[in-house]
Design a protein around this motif. Structure first.
Motif, PDB file in Angstrom:
ATOM      1  N   GLY A 100      41.137 -19.108  -4.734  1.00  0.00           N
ATOM      2  CA  GLY A 100      40.573 -18.937  -6.056  1.00  0.00           C
ATOM      3  C   GLY A 100      40.517 -20.249  -6.819  1.00  0.00           C
ATOM      4  N   ILE A 101      41.586 -21.038  -6.723  1.00  0.00           N
ATOM      5  CA  ILE A 101      41.636 -22.344  -7.402  1.00  0.00           C
ATOM      6  C   ILE A 101      40.646 -23.312  -6.756  1.00  0.00           C
ATOM      7  CG2 ILE A 101      43.127 -24.311  -7.933  1.00  0.00           C
ATOM      8  CD1 ILE A 101      45.473 -22.333  -8.019  1.00  0.00           C
ATOM      9  N   ARG A 102      40.624 -23.337  -5.418  1.00  0.00           N
ATOM     10  CA  ARG A 102      39.698 -24.230  -4.719  1.00  0.00           C
ATOM     11  C   ARG A 102      38.247 -23.892  -5.044  1.00  0.00           C
ATOM     12  NH1 ARG A 102      38.566 -23.052   1.396  1.00  0.00           N
ATOM     13  NH2 ARG A 102      37.479 -21.389   0.256  1.00  0.00           N
ATOM     14  N   ASP A 103      37.909 -22.606  -5.003  1.00  0.00           N
ATOM     15  CA  ASP A 103      36.523 -22.200  -5.204  1.00  0.00           C
ATOM     16  C   ASP A 103      36.065 -22.461  -6.633  1.00  0.00           C
ATOM     17  OD1 ASP A 103      36.786 -21.434  -2.610  1.00  0.00           O
ATOM     18  OD2 ASP A 103      36.633 -19.277  -2.962  1.00  0.00           O
ATOM     19  N   ALA A 128      35.475 -14.462 -11.302  1.00  0.00           N
ATOM     20  CA  ALA A 128      35.757 -13.906  -9.979  1.00  0.00           C
ATOM     21  C   ALA A 128      36.761 -14.783  -9.245  1.00  0.00           C
ATOM     22  CB  ALA A 128      34.462 -13.776  -9.177  1.00  0.00           C
ATOM     23  N   CYS A 129      36.629 -16.094  -9.387  1.00  0.00           N
ATOM     24  CA  CYS A 129      37.582 -17.016  -8.752  1.00  0.00           C
ATOM     25  C   CYS A 129      38.957 -16.900  -9.407  1.00  0.00           C
ATOM     26  CB  CYS A 129      37.077 -18.451  -8.844  1.00  0.00           C
ATOM     27  SG  CYS A 129      35.567 -18.801  -7.904  1.00  0.00           S
ATOM     28  N   VAL A 140      29.596 -14.399  -5.434  1.00  0.00           N
ATOM     29  CA  VAL A 140      28.446 -13.784  -6.101  1.00  0.00           C
ATOM     30  C   VAL A 140      28.591 -12.258  -6.099  1.00  0.00           C
ATOM     31  CG1 VAL A 140      25.977 -13.299  -5.819  1.00  0.00           C
ATOM     32  CG2 VAL A 140      26.798 -15.659  -5.775  1.00  0.00           C
ATOM     33  N   GLU A 141      28.989 -11.707  -4.958  1.00  0.00           N
ATOM     34  CA  GLU A 141      29.181 -10.264  -4.857  1.00  0.00           C
ATOM     35  C   GLU A 141      30.304  -9.799  -5.778  1.00  0.00           C
ATOM     36  OE1 GLU A 141      30.051  -6.817  -1.455  1.00  0.00           O
ATOM     37  OE2 GLU A 141      30.020  -8.946  -0.905  1.00  0.00           O
TER      38      GLU A 141
END
Length: 240
Positions: free
Chosen positions: A112-115, A103-104, A215-216
């Motif tokens: 996206g990279i940070r998460d 998902a990230c 998560v979603e």
């Protein structure tokens, strides 16, 4: 301390009975026990009465003062919660981790990279949410190719070393490359336009919202940050 946390969550929104009841529900969703929630509510009810008293001492417009007093009186009637503590957490399966990371990866913005780096660190080290938020660049020590020692500042002014390698180290390296070498917190906020807010850390509430979002997107069962810590401990036990 409870009031300080509440005021941070309130974020200057109007102090109303509905807002206080919303906060109590939020604490329950976070897994806080009824005793803890009721302790917090007792502090907020006291705070509301204090605000009502202070309104009379201020040179306010009469209509404003009356509204403050009315809202304070309504907050003072908020009832304690009942029941027992809900689910205390769960184990995160490796497949669920993969879904989160996908998902990230599908998010092509800096978020996206940070998460990916944050979730990878949580899985690989068992760090608390507050520890992730307060991690500084000086705490990240490269010790080899795709390998880091991370100095974690925990509760009670204690610190420990966490060892990061493999996928978690790669995700962290990607974020550090994007972030740059400016001193300060490792994880910075990112605005709605996808721009990194240099020097502005990502808080614990923002981390909770981020995890719920990922998560979603991943289509998996709900989880809390502390579930990563539980899973890390369980994985160590399984490994002997």
């Amino acid at each position: 301390a409870d009031l300080r946390v509440f005021e941070g969550w309130r974020d200057n929104r109007p102090m109303t009975k509905l807002l206080v009841e919303e906060y109590a529900a939020y604490l329950q969703r976070e897994g806080r026990s009824p005793n803890t929630v009721n302790r917090v509510l007792a502090a907020i009810r006291w705070w509301a009465r204090k605000i009502g008293d202070l309104a009379f001492e201020q040179k306010l417009d009469s209509s404003i003062r009356e509204e403050i007093v009315v809202q304070s009186a309504r907050i003072a009637t908020v009832k304690d919660v009942t029941g027992s503590r809900g689910q205390k957490g769960r184990h995160i399966e490796s497949g669920e981790l993969s879904a989160l990371m996908r998902a990230c990866a599908e998010d092509k913005s800096p978020a996206g990279i940070r998460d990916s780096a944050i979730i990878g660190l949580a899985w690989a080290t068992g760090m608390r949410r507050a520890e992730l938020a307060s991690l500084s660049l000086a705490d990240i020590i490269p010790v080899g190719e795709n390998e880091y020692d991370v100095i974690v500042h925990g509760k009670g002014d204690k610190f420990r070393t966490a060892y990061v390698y493999n996928g978690a180290a790669l995700a962290l390296a990607d974020w550090l490359t994007l972030r740059g070498q400016e001193e300060g917190l490792v994880f910075w906020a990112i605005n709605s336009g996808g721009r990194i807010q240099t020097g502005h850390g990502v808080g614990t509430e923002a981390l909770a919202q981020m995890l719920a979002k990922r998560v979603e997107q991943a289509g998996i069962s709900s989880m809390m940050w502390h579930d990563f810590r539980r899973t890390f401990a369980g994985n160590l036990l399984d490994s002997g």
